[in-house]
Design an enzyme around this catalytic site. Structure first.
Site, PDB file in Angstrom:
ATOM      1  N   ASP A   1       0.749  -1.109   0.153  1.00 33.61           N
ATOM      2  CA  ASP A   1       0.013   0.201  -0.020  1.00 33.61           C
ATOM      3  C   ASP A   1       0.853   1.406   0.171  1.00 33.61           C
ATOM      4  OD1 ASP A   1      -1.426  -2.089   0.812  1.00 33.61           O
ATOM      5  OD2 ASP A   1      -2.410  -1.237   2.838  1.00 33.61           O
TER       6      ASP A   1
ATOM      7  N   GLU B   1     -10.532  -2.243   4.387  1.00 35.70           N
ATOM      8  CA  GLU B   1      -9.079  -1.902   4.546  1.00 35.70           C
ATOM      9  C   GLU B   1      -8.988  -0.453   4.031  1.00 35.70           C
ATOM     10  OE1 GLU B   1      -6.588  -5.729   4.881  1.00 35.70           O
ATOM     11  OE2 GLU B   1      -6.827  -5.199   2.835  1.00 35.70           O
TER      12      GLU B   1
HETATM   13  C1  FRU Z   1      -3.995  -3.746   2.719  1.00 34.10           C
HETATM   14  C2  FRU Z   1      -3.263  -4.179   4.116  1.00 34.10           C
HETATM   15  C3  FRU Z   1      -3.637  -3.070   5.102  1.00 34.10           C
HETATM   16  C4  FRU Z   1      -2.553  -3.372   6.258  1.00 34.10           C
HETATM   17  C5  FRU Z   1      -1.420  -3.400   5.118  1.00 34.10           C
HETATM   18  C6  FRU Z   1      -0.438  -4.437   5.836  1.00 34.10           C
HETATM   19  O1  FRU Z   1      -3.366  -4.138   1.688  1.00 34.10           O
HETATM   20  O2  FRU Z   1      -3.797  -5.361   4.123  1.00 34.10           O
HETATM   21  O3  FRU Z   1      -5.008  -3.433   5.663  1.00 34.10           O
HETATM   22  O4  FRU Z   1      -2.455  -2.245   6.884  1.00 34.10           O
HETATM   23  O5  FRU Z   1      -1.922  -4.082   3.977  1.00 34.10           O
HETATM   24  O6  FRU Z   1       0.925  -4.375   4.843  1.00 34.10           O
END
Ligand code: FRU
Length: 494
Positions: free
Chosen positions: A34, A216
């Protein structure tokens, strides 16, 4: 040559490896997911990102860091945030604390404050549910170095297994900090005066929108409806799995936010992208002229760890401007490459006769570094293909009778590294009534982004042709159904 953010040694990469994007952001080496902490400050756009510096698969998360003056060319910076005794550093956001409400800086030198999720592996392994909490850190040197707040975590966990990805922004109307984060099947909103002490205000979404997977990476912001004075609030929610074409995707809601509660009237699902590779996207805080610039992670949890790159993994979407529209009482978002991307383009002229013949790349070095656009009617069938000499083919078509847009990467190159990657076409019904709409197709070495009607419908897909595409083919009788063809090669940013 670039600095290895972790070891501060020189990593030799010329950014020319097979599949290396030439004008999309990717880390010099290792795993990325992300985008995090998107914030503009003193002429610089910061891009932090979920980063595992030890491997090309997901692992203990850090915040990698890069900066840019135009959101197109990037400078790689050392790692910004490392795991500590509270856990790994998961996704979150960053703000400019202009009035020094946190007291971390001074009025003259206000702090940048990052707000993120701590993920405590030991807690998760022990089978507890309270292993995700929220922490903050600040920087007094424009994001170069960061200090964690000694009072972390600033929000503890009362037993919610998925409790993460805080997005914080300053709410002008009520003069307070607002945080939105996700808690499994809904979003939670908090307020604060100083970024350290937070109060829970409201919840949204248990009975709204898509729920095929966990929620998310939320984002909440105001936009003016184009061509009117009306303002609405937009809530982005990424969801994994449960996207319309499989795996991870980003839905959105349009409604109102009064400083306490977000509400929406619409019941239909709305999605940012109908390709399978635009996830966890969020927008910049503090941009000049309040532009809403969005960046997404160009991958999908279904196969993110399997894609055929060797030294690094994943790239970001092009930065896209979000705009809000209303047609026949329906609100929708468009997302479209920011205009400064046009500075990367070299104009080339191609005649319709060339297209008719199925052009080869005489005047273009590479169809995997191009921006192609034309106007097309959605009232008749239309199809284009990109091919290489091995006959690997990427196809996009408009099915006018079904009123459907279809991207087909099933034979686009390497697809069998994971089962779902090449299994189905990616489809979306359209309702646009216009006679002519723009179709814009941007291809890099491992991606295609298709924008229909200036971003009303978007398909972002990863592709892995084993050699570059060299032929663009439009079904001969369909060439009459297009006009204003523009084919431009895109300059590399590396
Ligand atoms: C989304 C996610 C978020 C989390 C991160 C962990 O892709 O699953 O919810 O904070 O990636 O790397």
């Amino acid at each position: 040559m670039d600095i290895d953010p972790q070891k501060s040694e020189l990593v030799v990469t010329n950014f020319k490896e097979q599949y290396r994007p030439q004008f999309h952001f990717s880390p010099p080496a290792k795993w990325m997911n992300d985008p995090n902490g998107l914030v503009y400050y003193k002429g610089v756009y910061h891009l932090f990102y979920q980063y595992h510096p030890e491997d090309i698969v997901w692992g203990p998360m850090h915040w990698g860091h890069a900066t840019s003056k135009d959101l197109i060319s990037w400078e790689h910076k050392p790692i910004a945030l490392f795991p500590d005794e509270h856990g790994l550093i998961f996704s979150g956001s960053a703000v400019v604390d202009k009035h020094n409400t946190s007291g971390f800086g001074t009025k003259e030198n206000p702090p940048l404050v990052a707000i993120f999720t701590y993920h405590l592996m030991e807690g998760e392994k022990a089978g507890r549910k309270d292993f995700q909490t929220q922490g903050i850190a600040y920087s007094l040197d424009n994001g170069d170095t960061w200090t964690k707040y000694e009072g972390n975590p600033v929000i503890g966990n009362e037993g919610i297994k998925d409790f993460r990805d805080p997005k914080v922004f300053w709410h002008d109307e009520t003069e307070q900090w607002i945080m939105i984060l996700v808690a499994g099947d809904h979003a939670k909103i908090y307020r604060s005066n100083d970024l350290k002490s937070w109060n829970h205000l409201s919840d949204f979404g248990k009975d709204k929108g898509a729920h095929g997977g966990v929620w998310e990476c939320p984002d909440l912001f105001k936009l003016q409806v184009e061509g009117t004075d009306e303002e609405k609030w937009v809530l982005l929610i990424s969801i994994n799995p449960g996207a319309p074409n499989g795996g991870s995707g980003t839905q959105y809601f349009i409604g109102n936010f009064d400083g306490t509660t977000f509400t929406t009237d619409h019941t239909e699902e709305k999605w940012i992208d109908y390709g399978t590779d635009n996830y966890a996207g969020v927008t910049y805080n503090n941009t000049p002229n309040d532009e809403r610039v969005f960046i997404g992670w160009m991958s999908n949890w279904n196969y993110a760890r399997d894609t055929p790159t060797k030294t690094w993994r994943s790239a970001m979407t092009l930065p896209r401007e979000l705009s809000l529209h209303k047609e026949q009482d329906v609100y929708f978002l468009k997302n479209y490459p920011i205009t400064s991307f046009n500075n990367q383009l070299n104009a080339t002229t191609i005649s319709l006769e060339d297209l008719n013949a199925g052009i080869s790349n005489q005047n273009i070095t590479d169809l995997n570094e191009t921006d192609i656009s034309f106007k097309v009617s959605l009232k008749e069938n239309f199809e284009f293909k990109m091919k290489n000499t091995k006959n690997e083919t990427l196809k996009f078509y408009i099915d006018a009778s079904k009123k459907e847009l279809v991207l087909d990467r099933r034979k686009s190159g390497l697809v069998d590294f994971e089962k779902s990657f090449g299994e189905t076409t990616h489809k979306q019904p359209f309702s646009t009534q216009k006679d002519w709409v723009e179709l814009r197709i941007i291809t890099d070495h491992s991606s295609i982004e298709i924008f229909i009607d200036q971003g009303r419908y978007v398909f972002t897909d990863q592709i892995f042709p084993t050699e570059n595409y060299t032929t663009l083919q439009i079904t001969p009788e369909h060439t009459e159904r297009i006009k204003d063809v523009k084919i431009q090669s895109v300059k590399s940013i590396w």
